[in-house]
Design a protein around this motif. Structure first.
Motif, PDB file in Angstrom:
ATOM      1  N   ARG A 267       0.830  -1.217   0.000  1.00  0.00           N
ATOM      2  CA  ARG A 267       0.000   0.000   0.000  1.00  0.00           C
ATOM      3  C   ARG A 267       0.858   1.259   0.000  1.00  0.00           C
ATOM      4  O   ARG A 267       0.356   2.364  -0.204  1.00  0.00           O
ATOM      5  CB  ARG A 267      -0.901   0.027   1.253  1.00  0.00           C
TER       6      ARG A 267
ATOM      7  N   GLU B 145     -11.874   1.288   0.778  1.00  0.00           N
ATOM      8  CA  GLU B 145     -10.549   1.870   0.488  1.00  0.00           C
ATOM      9  C   GLU B 145      -9.416   0.949   0.920  1.00  0.00           C
ATOM     10  O   GLU B 145      -8.396   0.830   0.233  1.00  0.00           O
ATOM     11  CB  GLU B 145     -10.414   3.239   1.163  1.00  0.00           C
ATOM     12  N   SER B 146      -9.603   0.290   2.055  1.00  0.00           N
ATOM     13  CA  SER B 146      -8.551  -0.594   2.560  1.00  0.00           C
ATOM     14  C   SER B 146      -8.286  -1.747   1.591  1.00  0.00           C
ATOM     15  O   SER B 146      -7.136  -2.060   1.262  1.00  0.00           O
ATOM     16  CB  SER B 146      -8.972  -1.131   3.941  1.00  0.00           C
TER      17      SER B 146
ATOM     18  N   ARG C 141      -6.949  -0.460  -1.819  1.00  0.00           N
ATOM     19  CA  ARG C 141      -5.555   0.006  -1.677  1.00  0.00           C
ATOM     20  C   ARG C 141      -4.576  -1.180  -1.732  1.00  0.00           C
ATOM     21  O   ARG C 141      -3.538  -1.106  -2.367  1.00  0.00           O
ATOM     22  CB  ARG C 141      -5.435   0.731  -0.329  1.00  0.00           C
ATOM     23  N   THR C 142      -4.919  -2.269  -1.054  1.00  0.00           N
ATOM     24  CA  THR C 142      -4.029  -3.434  -1.055  1.00  0.00           C
ATOM     25  C   THR C 142      -4.123  -4.195  -2.376  1.00  0.00           C
ATOM     26  O   THR C 142      -3.112  -4.417  -3.052  1.00  0.00           O
ATOM     27  CB  THR C 142      -4.403  -4.406   0.093  1.00  0.00           C
TER      28      THR C 142
ATOM     29  N   GLY D 256      -4.428  -1.291  -5.594  1.00  0.00           N
ATOM     30  CA  GLY D 256      -3.308  -0.350  -5.476  1.00  0.00           C
ATOM     31  C   GLY D 256      -1.975  -1.077  -5.462  1.00  0.00           C
ATOM     32  O   GLY D 256      -0.996  -0.621  -6.048  1.00  0.00           O
TER      33      GLY D 256
ATOM     34  N   SER E 168     -12.241  -4.826  -6.133  1.00  0.00           N
ATOM     35  CA  SER E 168     -10.774  -4.712  -6.201  1.00  0.00           C
ATOM     36  C   SER E 168     -10.200  -5.720  -7.195  1.00  0.00           C
ATOM     37  O   SER E 168      -9.242  -5.417  -7.911  1.00  0.00           O
ATOM     38  CB  SER E 168     -10.145  -4.924  -4.819  1.00  0.00           C
TER      39      SER E 168
END
Ligand SMILES: NC(=O)c1ccc[n+]([C@@H]2O[C@H](COP(=O)([O-])OP(=O)(O)OC[C@H]3O[C@@H](n4cnc5c(N)ncnc54)[C@H](OP(=O)(O)O)[C@@H]3O)[C@@H](O)[C@H]2O)c1
Length: 296
Positions: free
Chosen positions: A108, A153-154, A157-158, A161, A203
């Protein structure tokens, strides 16, 4: 009298499978499969003199891939956040004669990913194969209106992202070298929708998208970019997900045409095929490695 409603819809159960299940699951595997996957490697030393970078190899699919790549002659550079586990995997690979280096990095964090790639090139001189594998599951099952922005978002992000940042810093090195191969760990969740896991499902769709975009942008530069889509693989992630959803491995296995949970080593062989010249004509795909779930 109507039969009782199943506790989980097909796609909910599969979503769990798409995330992972495990301990003691070897009992679910037919004996022939255990023998075949634990046996000799016909492509021994196929990765001799190749440098392979793997994100998220402190456990599960990444760890199995690191071990298999090292056994095939690769110099493996890998990350994960759990330092003790990373050092343990590194020592274990070296104890069998393989070459591996662990470095702590959180996918991240942009500067940590940049330094991970730099350190890999500094240590081994080049970067031939990059496996962007680090990922986390959805923290909880919930319908969309009950999901929090923080959880979305978590996971983005991982999972998304981390793949983006990995490729952002791996590609310049491969361009400099005149080629390379990237394999991103997607999921059956990157191809179809699953109820109650919006953070994870969206994701992984992003991972499939990033894979296609990068494949198109770098195909003429001798860089192939593919993803693969596991279904239910016996890893810590699947164990956590099974427990959270209150389902057994046996129940999860029923959602897959092959009717079993697969082993991380079976994912490693998919990664190795996509990473090798044997798949030289393949780019931009998301290979179904679920045992037939995406077949329809
Ligand atoms: N198991 C399945 O059934 C299944 C199905 C479909 C797709 N997948 C995908 O397969 C990949 C590997 O999962 P797994 O099943 O092998 O689970 P796992 O055993 O939990 O492995 C996940 C790996 O990712 C690393 N990781 C997580 N967050 C990270 C971060 N922020 N920075 C660096 N590393 C991070 C973990 O290391 P640290 O905790 O040490 O950081 C660990 O090494 C994931 O992308 C997952 O979505 C798994």
């Amino acid at each position: 009298m109507s039969s009782p409603a199943p506790r989980h819809s097909r796609r909910q159960a599969l979503a769990i499978g798409a995330l992972g299940v495990a301990a003691g699951s070897a009992a679910l595997l037919p004996a022939a499969t255990q023998t075949a996957t634990a046996g000799s490697n016909p492509q021994a030393q196929e990765f001799a003199d190749k440098t392979v970078l793997i994100t998220g190899a402190t456990s599960g699919i990444g760890e199995a891939t690191a071990r298999a790549m090292a056994a095939a002659g690769a110099r493996v550079f890998f990350c994960g956040r759990r330092v003790q586990l990373g050092r343990k995997v590194e020592a274990s690979i070296r104890s069998t004669g393989g070459e591996a280096t662990y470095r702590r990095a959180d996918v991240r964090n942009e500067s940590e990913v940049r330094e991970l790639v730099n350190a890999c090139v500094k240590r081994y001189g080049r970067l031939d194969v990059a496996v962007n594998n680090a990922g986390i599951e959805s923290p909880r099952a919930a319908r969309l209106h009950e999901q929090s922005m923080a959880d979305m978002e978590s996971v983005w992000r991982t999972n998304a992202g981390g793949v983006f940042l990995g490729m952002k810093y791996e590609l310049p090195q491969m361009l400099k070298q005149g080629g390379g191969v990237i394999v991103n760990t997607a999921s059956i969740s990157s191809e179809v929708g699953f109820a109650t896991i919006a953070p994870y499902n969206s994701s992984k769709h992003a991972v499939a998208s990033l894979t296609k975009v990068a494949a198109l942008e770098y195909a003429a530069d001798n860089i192939r970019v593919n993803a693969f889509a596991p279904g239910a693989v016996d890893t810590p992630m699947l164990r956590r997900a099974a427990e959270a959803f209150g389902v057994t491995y046996e129940q999860i296995a029923q959602d897959y045409p092959i009717k079993r949970i697969v082993r991380p080593e079976e994912m490693a062989t998919v990664v190795m095929w996509l990473s090798s010249d044997r798949s030289s004509a393949v780019t931009g795909t998301d290979v179904d490695a679920s045992g037939g779930y995406l077949t329809g």
